[in-house]
Design a protein around this motif. Structure first.
Motif, PDB file in Angstrom:
ATOM      1  N   ARG A  59      -0.211   3.457 -10.270  1.00  0.00           N
ATOM      2  CA  ARG A  59      -1.116   3.848 -11.179  1.00  0.00           C
ATOM      3  C   ARG A  59      -2.157   4.711 -10.435  1.00  0.00           C
ATOM      4  NH1 ARG A  59      -2.372   1.785 -16.360  1.00  0.00           N
ATOM      5  NH2 ARG A  59      -1.080  -0.222 -15.997  1.00  0.00           N
ATOM      6  N   CYS A  60      -2.188   5.754 -11.191  1.00  0.00           N
ATOM      7  CA  CYS A  60      -3.379   6.877 -10.720  1.00  0.00           C
ATOM      8  C   CYS A  60      -4.739   6.028 -11.129  1.00  0.00           C
ATOM      9  CB  CYS A  60      -3.371   8.077 -11.225  1.00  0.00           C
ATOM     10  SG  CYS A  60      -4.616   9.320 -10.635  1.00  0.00           S
ATOM     11  N   VAL A  61      -5.534   6.409  -9.971  1.00  0.00           N
ATOM     12  CA  VAL A  61      -6.973   5.602 -10.231  1.00  0.00           C
ATOM     13  C   VAL A  61      -7.719   6.427 -11.138  1.00  0.00           C
ATOM     14  CG1 VAL A  61      -6.862   3.880  -8.370  1.00  0.00           C
ATOM     15  CG2 VAL A  61      -7.662   5.999  -7.913  1.00  0.00           C
ATOM     16  N   ASP A  89       2.803   4.542 -18.622  1.00  0.00           N
ATOM     17  CA  ASP A  89       1.596   4.131 -18.871  1.00  0.00           C
ATOM     18  C   ASP A  89       0.546   5.334 -19.151  1.00  0.00           C
ATOM     19  OD1 ASP A  89      -0.070   2.487 -20.539  1.00  0.00           O
ATOM     20  OD2 ASP A  89      -0.721   1.368 -19.199  1.00  0.00           O
ATOM     21  N   GLU A 110       1.252  -1.497  -8.891  1.00  0.00           N
ATOM     22  CA  GLU A 110       1.314  -2.832  -9.340  1.00  0.00           C
ATOM     23  C   GLU A 110       2.418  -2.931 -10.548  1.00  0.00           C
ATOM     24  OE1 GLU A 110      -2.789  -2.853 -10.513  1.00  0.00           O
ATOM     25  OE2 GLU A 110      -2.444  -1.480 -12.192  1.00  0.00           O
ATOM     26  N   GLU A 111       2.811  -3.977 -10.992  1.00  0.00           N
ATOM     27  CA  GLU A 111       3.827  -4.305 -12.061  1.00  0.00           C
ATOM     28  C   GLU A 111       4.720  -3.042 -12.262  1.00  0.00           C
ATOM     29  OE1 GLU A 111       0.760  -4.758 -15.024  1.00  0.00           O
ATOM     30  OE2 GLU A 111       0.167  -6.702 -13.927  1.00  0.00           O
ATOM     31  N   THR A 124       0.817  -0.938  -0.241  1.00  0.00           N
ATOM     32  CA  THR A 124      -0.040   0.081   0.027  1.00  0.00           C
ATOM     33  C   THR A 124       0.899   1.194  -0.021  1.00  0.00           C
ATOM     34  OG1 THR A 124      -1.724  -1.224   1.417  1.00  0.00           O
ATOM     35  CG2 THR A 124      -1.835   1.279   1.583  1.00  0.00           C
ATOM     36  N   PRO A 125       0.648   2.291  -0.937  1.00  0.00           N
ATOM     37  CA  PRO A 125       1.387   3.536  -0.923  1.00  0.00           C
ATOM     38  C   PRO A 125       1.075   4.251   0.649  1.00  0.00           C
ATOM     39  CG  PRO A 125      -0.242   3.412  -2.786  1.00  0.00           C
ATOM     40  CD  PRO A 125      -0.457   2.130  -1.633  1.00  0.00           C
ATOM     41  N   PRO A 138      -3.066   5.062 -20.461  1.00  0.00           N
ATOM     42  CA  PRO A 138      -4.035   4.470 -21.097  1.00  0.00           C
ATOM     43  C   PRO A 138      -5.182   5.358 -21.738  1.00  0.00           C
ATOM     44  CG  PRO A 138      -4.359   3.612 -19.205  1.00  0.00           C
ATOM     45  CD  PRO A 138      -2.697   4.683 -19.141  1.00  0.00           C
ATOM     46  N   HIS A 191      -7.185   8.179 -14.106  1.00  0.00           N
ATOM     47  CA  HIS A 191      -7.322   7.816 -15.602  1.00  0.00           C
ATOM     48  C   HIS A 191      -6.455   6.985 -15.904  1.00  0.00           C
ATOM     49  CE1 HIS A 191      -9.109  11.988 -15.097  1.00  0.00           C
ATOM     50  NE2 HIS A 191      -9.873  11.732 -15.892  1.00  0.00           N
ATOM     51  N   GLY A 192      -5.949   6.232 -14.936  1.00  0.00           N
ATOM     52  CA  GLY A 192      -4.835   5.182 -15.306  1.00  0.00           C
ATOM     53  C   GLY A 192      -3.419   5.402 -15.505  1.00  0.00           C
ATOM     54  N   PHE A 242      -2.096   8.822  -3.592  1.00  0.00           N
ATOM     55  CA  PHE A 242      -2.330   7.768  -2.336  1.00  0.00           C
ATOM     56  C   PHE A 242      -3.210   6.779  -2.477  1.00  0.00           C
ATOM     57  CE2 PHE A 242      -5.085   6.656   1.133  1.00  0.00           C
ATOM     58  CZ  PHE A 242      -4.043   6.237   2.001  1.00  0.00           C
ATOM     59  N   PHE A 243      -4.374   6.890  -3.571  1.00  0.00           N
ATOM     60  CA  PHE A 243      -5.347   5.949  -3.767  1.00  0.00           C
ATOM     61  C   PHE A 243      -4.882   5.134  -5.075  1.00  0.00           C
ATOM     62  CE2 PHE A 243      -7.624   9.708  -2.219  1.00  0.00           C
ATOM     63  CZ  PHE A 243      -8.065   9.050  -1.165  1.00  0.00           C
ATOM     64  N   GLY A 244      -3.602   5.326  -5.098  1.00  0.00           N
ATOM     65  CA  GLY A 244      -2.963   4.807  -6.621  1.00  0.00           C
ATOM     66  C   GLY A 244      -2.821   3.045  -6.573  1.00  0.00           C
ATOM     67  N   ARG A 245      -2.802   2.537  -7.609  1.00  0.00           N
ATOM     68  CA  ARG A 245      -2.540   0.921  -7.461  1.00  0.00           C
ATOM     69  C   ARG A 245      -1.248   0.793  -7.873  1.00  0.00           C
ATOM     70  NH1 ARG A 245      -6.994  -1.695  -8.772  1.00  0.00           N
ATOM     71  NH2 ARG A 245      -5.839  -3.425  -9.349  1.00  0.00           N
TER      72      ARG A 245
END
Lengths: 419, 426
Positions: free
Chosen positions: B88-90, B104, B83-84, B42-43, B106, B92-93, B78-81
């Motif tokens: 990643r900002c939730v 990325d 991953e990999e 978790t960030p 997208p 707009h990705g 803070f709410f970011g994913r």
């Protein structure tokens, strides 16, 4: 990106500010009709456009929206007695009617005429479409009441609500007219996605996540269309009307447009760092079912503040395990996903530091309209305000259409009654 | 006393401020290492020298420290994913790696190269001594890593914790390097006259400048004792203190230890206090001692609420007036820096030094202020402030009883500057 100066201009709405004066030329939702349902019911605090006001319904059913502070020694009229056609301050008994006239001043000698010289600030109100609307601008500029969809149907056909969001109102609107976030912020994430080689590493959406936005100015504001590639040489069109100064109608599911239930939001500034999200849902063809309407109208709220119980103090209830395995955010309700992300930008988003892409064209169009309104006022010109209530008879479009159908043709479907 | 202009220089540490630029020339503590548990964890929100940041550990275990705000429309990461190999900002990705590159985007058309033009502010990090550190200054001026002895001993020999303090960093530092207050504020048994600090109510403070800050001694002539009780400390620029805790004078049966603090500015109104200790003995710290300098303090500190202590200004730090009357000097418990925090926060959120009256026992405080103000000038003039080189690597804080005619500066010199590296001794 905006300059610091322009960012200040569109976000500050107190009396005398350019944006504040612009917004004061529109009718604004102030509270729900049901919050002051009965004659002589308890008064309700209302903070809009940085003004602290008190709403009440008098003995005759007339609605008053007056200054929070009694003109005598500035006590709050929230504690007032709503009785016999007026709101009486509990400090020294001064009493005001819905027009702001002082109708009783028992603490002064009977021979005094001070009562006739004192007024409390009062605004024009209308009970319309489930909201109490206020007009806070110059009398000569007052437009007609907007004939918004949810006001044109019987009460049983609509569901309305309001809640507090802890960010500047412009951020709320920008989230509302930004179609591209749907593919991310509100996207489910079945665990299977990670194992699907076709999707590994890139797009998380099963539809085109990078829609092409087109914006068209209209007599109510603008309409913008985002089309995404769909099967059989067609586009999936989502058209959102933006009705000045801050109303949207969300494109929902497809189907007969006259029988659909529509929903949308308007963001009314409370002060510069918080706003009221007014939510409305309606169906022109039938009464709404129990529980039908936008999810925001069914959020659990703190009774006094009217914030959602899922708020910034508890990180909106984010569940990191759910985020890892099921949804993009791990935050449960769609409406909380929106307010969470909008509040996370800071109370007033610093637009000098942003980087807008092609998917932000509606956001840019909205800001231009606001800035134009502000600049007109600064130059002594009357800004563009839709004066005719009928301009607001619009709805959203969500439809799969042949690629030959032009954007112009799709936007005609936004008008109510169009086929 | 400082004039208002000098006070302002010391207090403000945001980007572009004179003291902020000084701070940005050192490795700064960001988090305790365990706050970033494993890859893709978790960030975590970080507030440091006036900047809002997000820390995360990526899939490969690399630590990232990015601007809190996504450069697109400024949503919080803070709410970011996580991953990999990226966050990643939730909204707009958009996705960023630990170096701040956008890897990325997208939501933009595939043919767009906007992704290659957008970066997010990122700072390099290192994980050392149970603490994650970052460097936020000019890349070409990055100093060598913070190899204090306490960061180099095995984890088994060290305890490090932290607590948030709701006041400016500089008054916390000043409270820490003020030796004489221990006699009063920390007198936790007003009926027991055995403690040396209680037997000597005054102390001579002697400051010896070094190239990283200074070493200073408090010399207490203790009645009935053949000599002086000397505690020799170090102040390392800009906010670190080393404090002796060696049991040479009957402090119970703990091993010889060195302790210390870092008072790290979060913003101008808050700081994070890092408290650490380590043993000079070859044996690891006992479970009991490790707990006392570790998990035990989190009984009082609300980790989930940004490491705020449950005893705080909202409840007057739990002061018990009956205990104050009969048992301790303050009536405030001694755990988790509570007494220090209470008194330092009570000075106002940003202490106003134009109204104070300094005495002879405040020499160390005066020296630190001079050094900080001097450093602000040095950095403004393009130079390097003291303490960025690794000259502090081998230093220790020492306490001893010394004969009256012996100068601690001479007698303890070797012990205070033992040289680089960890060598269990005493």
């Amino acid at each position: 990106m905006l300059s610091a100066q322009d960012n200040e201009m569109i976000t500050r709405t107190g009396p005398g500010t350019p944006m504040g004066e612009y917004l004061r030329r529109f009718w604004m939702p102030a509270l729900l009709s049901e919050e002051i349902a009965e004659p002589d019911s308890p008064p309700v605090r209302v903070k809009i456009l940085n003004e602290e006001l008190i709403a009440f319904r008098d003995t005759n059913g007339d609605v008053g929206l007056i200054d929070n502070n009694c003109p005598h020694r500035r006590a709050s009229l929230f504690f007032g007695r709503n009785e016999e056609c007026g709101l009486r301050c509990v400090y020294h008994g001064w009493k005001f009617d819905t027009n702001g006239d002082c109708v009783d001043m028992p603490s002064e000698p009977a021979e005094s005429n001070f009562k006739d010289k004192v007024k409390v600030k009062a605004y024009s109100t209308e009970d319309w479409g489930g909201y109490i609307w206020a007009y806070m601008g110059p009398a000569e500029s007052m437009p007609e009441l907007p004939e918004v969809g949810w006001a044109m149907v019987p009460e049983s056909h609509r569901k309305v609500s309001r809640r507090l969001q802890e960010n500047n109102f412009v951020q709320g609107i920008e989230g509302g007219i930004d179609s591209s976030h749907i593919s991310f912020l509100h996207f489910g994430l079945p665990p299977v996605v990670r194992d699907d080689p076709a999707r590994a590493g890139h797009s998380l959406s099963n539809i085109d996540a990078a829609p092409h936005f087109i914006v068209k100015t209209t007599d109510y504001g603008f309409v913008y269309g985002a089309n995404r590639e769909a099967e059989n040489d067609s586009y999936y069109w989502r058209l959102t009307p933006f009705m000045l100064p801050f109303f949207t109608v969300i494109p929902g599911g497809t189907g007969n447009p006259d029988e659909r239930t529509y929903s949308g939001h308007g963001w009314v500034p409370a002060d510069d760092e918080s706003c009221w999200m007014f939510t409305y849902s309606w169906n022109a063809s039938r009464p709404l079912n129990e529980g039908e309407g936008h999810g925001a109208s069914f959020l659990e709220k703190e009774p006094r503040t009217m914030r959602a119980v899922m708020n910034k103090d508890n990180d909106y209830g984010i569940d990191r395990e759910v985020q890892r395995t099921k949804t993009f955010t791990g935050i449960e309700a769609i409406s909380i996903q929106d307010s969470g992300i909008q509040e996370s930008m800071g109370a007033i988003c610093d637009r000098t530091k942003e980087h807008l892409g092609t998917s932000d064209s509606a956001v840019i169009a909205m800001r231009r309209m606001y800035l134009q309104g502000c600049r007109d006022l600064l130059e002594g010109k009357e800004p563009f305000v839709p004066k005719k209530g009928s301009a607001y008879r619009v709805r959203s479009v969500a439809d799969v259409m042949d690629k030959k159908v032009t954007f112009e043709e799709t936007t005609e479907k936004v008008a109510v009654g169009a086929t | 006393m400082l004039n208002r202009e000098e006070n302002e220089v010391i207090v403000h540490t945001g980007p572009g401020t004179p003291m902020g630029e000084v701070m940005r020339r050192y490795w700064l503590p960001v988090l305790l290492s365990w706050e970033l548990k494993e890859p893709d964890c978790t960030p975590v929100r970080v507030k440091l020298v006036g900047e809002e940041l997000i820390a995360f550990k990526d899939t490969d275990g690399n630590i990232g420290l990015l601007d809190n705000y996504c450069p697109h429309r400024r949503a919080s990461l803070f709410f970011g994913r996580n991953e990999e190999c990226g966050l990643r900002c939730v909204y707009h990705g958009w996705k960023f790696d630990v170096n701040g590159n956008c890897v990325d985007m997208p939501s933009e058309p595939a043919e767009s190269n906007f992704k290659d033009k957008v970066k997010i502010t990122s700072y390099p990090c290192l994980d050392m001594g149970g603490v994650i550190w970052t460097y936020m200054g000019p890349p070409d001026l990055q100093p060598p890593p913070p190899k204090f002895e306490w960061t180099q001993v095995p984890d088994t020999h060290r305890g490090v914790t932290k607590v948030k303090q709701e006041g400016n960093w500089s008054q916390a530092l000043e409270g820490g390097i003020d030796s004489i207050h221990a006699t009063y504020l920390h007198n936790n048994d007003i009926t027991n006259a055995a403690r040396y600090e209680q037997r000597a109510t005054v102390a001579h403070i002697e400051v010896e400048p070094t190239d990283y800050g200074y070493t200073y001694g408090s010399v207490r002539p203790v009645p009935d004792l053949d000599g002086n009780f000397v505690r020799a400390y170090h102040y390392v620029m800009p906010f670190t203190q080393l404090r002796p805790n060696q049991n040479t004078v009957g402090r119970g049966d703990s091993p010889p230890m060195v302790a210390g603090h870092m008072w790290v500015p979060m913003d101008d109104d808050n700081c994070m206090v890092y408290n650490w200790t380590y043993t000079l003995a070859p044996e690891p710290l006992s479970d009991e001692l490790r707990s006392k300098h570790g998990p035990e303090v989190y009984k009082y500190i609300d980790v989930e609420n940004g490491f705020r202590c449950v005893w705080n200004r909202d409840n007057d730090y739990g002061i018990d007036r009956e205990v104050q009357r009969t048992k301790t000097y303050t009536g405030i418990e001694s755990a988790a820096n509570l007494q220090d925090r209470a008194i330092q926060e009570s000075m106002g959120i940003q202490y106003d030094r134009s109204h104070e009256h300094l005495a002879t026992t405040d020499r160390a405080i005066i020296s630190a202020r001079r050094m900080l103000l001097e450093a602000a000038k040095i950095v403004e003039d393009g130079g390097s402030p003291p303490g960025v080189a690794g000259t502090y690597y081998g230093i220790r804080a020492i306490e001893r009883v010394l004969p009256e005619n012996v100068r601690w500066q001479d007698a303890l010199h070797e012990a205070l500057f033992e040289g680089e590296g960890y060598s269990p001794a005493v």
